[in-house]
Design a protein around this motif. Structure first.
Motif, short mmCIF file in Angstrom:
data_model
loop_
_atom_site.label_atom_id
_atom_site.label_comp_id
_atom_site.label_asym_id
_atom_site.label_seq_id
_atom_site.Cartn_x
_atom_site.Cartn_y
_atom_site.Cartn_z
N VAL A 124 37.75 24.06 -9.84
CA VAL A 124 39.24 23.74 -9.33
C VAL A 124 40.35 23.40 -10.05
O VAL A 124 41.40 24.13 -9.53
N PHE A 125 40.14 22.97 -11.19
CA PHE A 125 41.40 22.66 -12.25
C PHE A 125 41.82 23.96 -12.57
O PHE A 125 43.27 24.11 -12.54
N GLY A 138 47.06 28.55 -7.43
CA GLY A 138 47.63 27.40 -6.42
C GLY A 138 46.64 26.72 -5.74
O GLY A 138 45.67 27.10 -5.63
N GLY A 139 47.00 25.48 -5.63
CA GLY A 139 46.23 24.59 -4.75
C GLY A 139 45.69 24.78 -3.28
O GLY A 139 44.44 24.74 -3.12
N PRO A 140 46.40 25.42 -2.41
CA PRO A 140 45.85 26.08 -1.17
C PRO A 140 44.94 27.01 -1.19
O PRO A 140 43.93 27.01 -0.41
N THR A 178 43.42 26.33 -9.42
CA THR A 178 44.59 25.46 -9.13
C THR A 178 45.92 26.10 -9.91
O THR A 178 46.85 26.36 -9.47
N ALA A 179 45.66 26.06 -11.14
CA ALA A 179 46.69 26.21 -12.21
C ALA A 179 47.14 27.79 -12.13
O ALA A 179 48.20 28.24 -12.34
N ASN A 239 52.08 26.99 -3.78
CA ASN A 239 51.68 25.65 -3.60
C ASN A 239 52.69 25.06 -2.29
O ASN A 239 52.97 23.88 -1.96
N THR A 294 43.06 27.74 -3.60
CA THR A 294 41.82 27.30 -4.19
C THR A 294 40.85 26.50 -3.31
O THR A 294 39.81 26.59 -3.20
N TRP A 295 41.56 25.54 -2.47
CA TRP A 295 41.06 24.66 -1.42
C TRP A 295 40.55 25.30 -0.58
O TRP A 295 39.28 25.18 -0.08
N TRP A 330 49.95 25.58 2.41
CA TRP A 330 48.96 24.40 2.69
C TRP A 330 48.55 24.31 4.12
O TRP A 330 47.42 24.06 4.33
#
Length: 235
Positions: free
Chosen positions: A73-74, A81-83, A77-78, A11, A85-86, A16
């Motif tokens: 997404v939840f 990582g968020g980037p 992300t776990a 993350n 996944t996004w 990002w």
């Protein structure tokens, strides 16, 4: 390195930025496609009102699938990582397929997503697997997509009515192919498919009433939501 430290890397601001660049390209492409569609609508016999109606219908119909992606997404992300996944959920491939490819990537180096033994090596392998999964879609589209209209026209023999029947048949066959295994699973899976299909048919029938003609544009979006509700309740 602990799992917490691995996820901090996943993350990180650098990731990002990279993901943001990729998503920005997608946003620009979307805007350009929309502009081109409206600009060339009259050239294919569509009025501006027809183009606006088609755009609104597509926008509404995307709500149902977007909800299912939002749920994934939840979990992703776990795990990755968020980037990542996004970025990946804004690009090619289904959410379930992407998550499965991440699991395969981690397993290839003897690790498990989200476990305490998950290292940067496992994270890198899962990211590589996710990317490799998307490459297949892009290669097929690059080499075959521009040829499909010629194939469709050749099969249809130039008869517009036959082409419409052909396109409708292929669409029904495609959805049937994906729906059949879910129905056979029983429980929430089958109830979701059946509820969505029945509600879609009912709404299209009701939409024949001139006063309720607007329902036709929203039918697919409503049917998807209804299917998911029944699936979650009876699953």
């Amino acid at each position: 390195m602990s799992l917490k430290e691995v996820m901090e890397v996943a993350n990180g601001w650098g990731i990002w930025i990279c993901a943001g660049i990729a998503v920005s390209v997608i946003i620009v492409q979307t805007v350009l496609f929309i502009r081109l569609s409206f600009k060339n609508a009259e050239g294919v016999g569509l009025s501006k009102d027809d183009a606006k109606k088609a755009f609104k219908t597509g926008l509404i119909s995307s709500v149902g699938p977007a909800i299912s992606v939002f749920v994934v997404v939840f979990a992703m992300t776990a795990l990755v990582g968020g980037p990542m996944t996004w970025m990946r959920l804004n690009m090619t491939g289904g959410s379930a397929v992407i998550l499965k490819s991440a699991e395969i990537g981690a397993a290839s180096v003897g690790e498990s997503l989200g476990s305490e033994g998950f290292t940067l090596t496992g994270l890198s392998a899962s990211w590589f697997s996710i990317a490799a999964n998307g490459i297949g879609w892009l290669i097929i589209l690059f080499f075959l997509n521009h040829r499909m209209e010629k194939v469709r026209t050749k099969i249809g023999g130039g008869d517009p009515r036959w082409l419409q029947l052909l396109t409708a048949s292929v669409t029904l066959g495609l959805f049937g192919f994906f729906a059949a295994p879910e129905i056979l699973k029983g429980g929430g899976y089958s109830s979701s498919v059946i509820a969505g299909g029945v509600s879609m048919a009912v709404m299209l029938f009701v939409a024949k009433n001139p006063k309720l003609k607007w329902l036709k544009e929203y039918a697919l979006g409503f049917a998807l939501v209804i299917g998911m509700i029944f699936g979650s309740m009876l699953g």
